[in-house]
Design a protein around this motif. Structure first.
Motif, short mmCIF file in Angstrom:
data_model
loop_
_atom_site.label_atom_id
_atom_site.label_comp_id
_atom_site.label_asym_id
_atom_site.label_seq_id
_atom_site.Cartn_x
_atom_site.Cartn_y
_atom_site.Cartn_z
N SER A 269 0.84 -1.22 -0.04
CA SER A 269 -0.10 0.06 -0.11
C SER A 269 0.74 1.34 0.08
O SER A 269 2.20 1.04 0.01
N VAL B 59 -9.62 -3.77 1.10
CA VAL B 59 -9.31 -2.37 0.95
C VAL B 59 -10.77 -1.64 1.23
O VAL B 59 -11.41 -1.60 0.39
N HIS C 166 -3.39 0.12 -3.99
CA HIS C 166 -2.61 -1.07 -3.55
C HIS C 166 -1.93 -2.06 -4.41
O HIS C 166 -2.39 -1.95 -5.66
N LEU D 164 4.65 0.79 -3.82
CA LEU D 164 3.57 0.85 -4.78
C LEU D 164 4.05 1.66 -5.93
O LEU D 164 3.65 0.85 -7.16
N ASP E 188 -5.67 2.18 4.80
CA ASP E 188 -5.99 1.80 3.30
C ASP E 188 -6.10 0.38 3.07
O ASP E 188 -6.85 0.12 2.04
N VAL E 189 -5.39 -0.49 3.48
CA VAL E 189 -5.73 -1.97 3.34
C VAL E 189 -5.47 -2.52 4.77
O VAL E 189 -4.88 -2.16 5.79
#
Length: 301
Positions: free
Chosen positions: A51, A67, A73, A82, A126-127
């Motif tokens: 990410s 996600v 990602h 990334l 984010d993840v």
């Protein structure tokens, strides 16, 4: 307030996509940002979840990556940034002639025609990397089987299975974080949580900032400041969003006339509702209803 149910129900105004991908052990790909919520279930093999906001995380067979608000990602055979990953190939890959070292299924609710991910989901990292359990593994197996061959009932089944994977994965994440991080900061404040419960229970009620602040037991100024800080938007902006998302759900799931839907979500006339709906989603309610038929799961990424 059942925030996971609220968040996943919001997604149903979007389109469901999905695919199964069997790839070499060297596979590396970046999935671009979008407005929506997605997941990857690693059925076989291992790799690294990448990410833009956290260190690479090791994924092993059975792990699930969620996600929660569509951040960019990626997945690769080794830790990297990334920016180092190539764009993931689009389209549904052909089934390989023999099993490949890495096998995964991907699913996403994409809000292609307006709307936004629930603030609870937007408050998450984010993840999320989640270790599977027996129930999640069983759901992944059912989804994998359905992705492999079309049959009667698949449109309903696909959407339901994606819902269940997301709900159970988020439950596991909450359980793992219990005592370390709250599920959503807004629900840890007694007054703001009370106001949120009232909005979700009766979005059609004639709410005002003054009335909501009384529900929260705060002054109007303190309530507005606290609500905006914890939820991310001012109280009336949040209320309007709830009304319009509920209206979008009713357009999608019922054949009720526009005037009835407008009243059910707190608008005096269908014209007022239609104007607000167009501003939120970028198209009129009638066109939205015609364009949001359930779709067969297809490419995710």
């Amino acid at each position: 307030m059942d925030v996971i149910s609220e968040a996943v129900e919001d997604l149903r105004i979007g389109q469901v996509y999905g695919r199964r991908a069997e790839v070499p052990a060297t596979f590396a790909g970046r999935f671009e940002a979008c407005e929506g919520v997605g997941f990857h279930v690693l059925l076989r093999g291992e790799g690294w979840l990448i990410s833009g906001s956290a260190a690479p995380m090791r994924m092993r067979a059975g792990d699930v990556a969620v996600v929660p608000h569509g951040a960019a990602h990626g997945f690769g055979p080794q830790p990297c940034t990334l920016a180092e990953l190539p764009a993931a190939p689009m389209g549904i890959p052909a089934a390989p002639a023999e099993p490949m070292p890495v096998d995964m299924i991907c699913g996403i609710y994409r809000l292609e025609r307006g709307g936004s991910v629930h603030p609870f989901l937007r408050s998450l990292p984010d993840v999320l990397l989640i270790a599977s359990d027996a129930r999640l593994a069983a759901l992944a197996e059912l989804l994998t089987e359905d992705l492999g061959r079309p049959r009667e009932g698949m449109l309903v089944n696909h959407r339901a299975l994606v819902d269940l994977v997301l709900v159970h994965a988020l439950r596991l994440w909450q359980a793992a974080c219990r005592g370390a991080a709250p599920p959503w900061d807004a629900l840890t404040d007694r007054g703001i949580a009370a106001a949120l419960r009232e909005i979700h229970a009766s979005p059609e009620a004639p709410w005002t900032v003054e009335r909501l602040s009384r529900t929260a037991g705060m002054s109007r100024t303190a309530f507005t400041r606290r609500f905006t800080a914890l939820v991310g938007v001012p109280p009336m902006t949040y209320l309007i969003g709830r009304r319009l998302h509920r209206g979008a759900q009713l357009l999608r799931e019922t054949d009720a006339p526009l005037s009835a839907i407008a009243r059910r979500v707190g608008y005096a006339t269908e014209f007022a509702f239609a104007g607000a709906f167009r501003r939120e989603f970028g198209l009129p309610p009638g066109r939205f209803r015609g364009l949001t038929e359930p779709l067969l799961l297809r490419e995710a990424g």
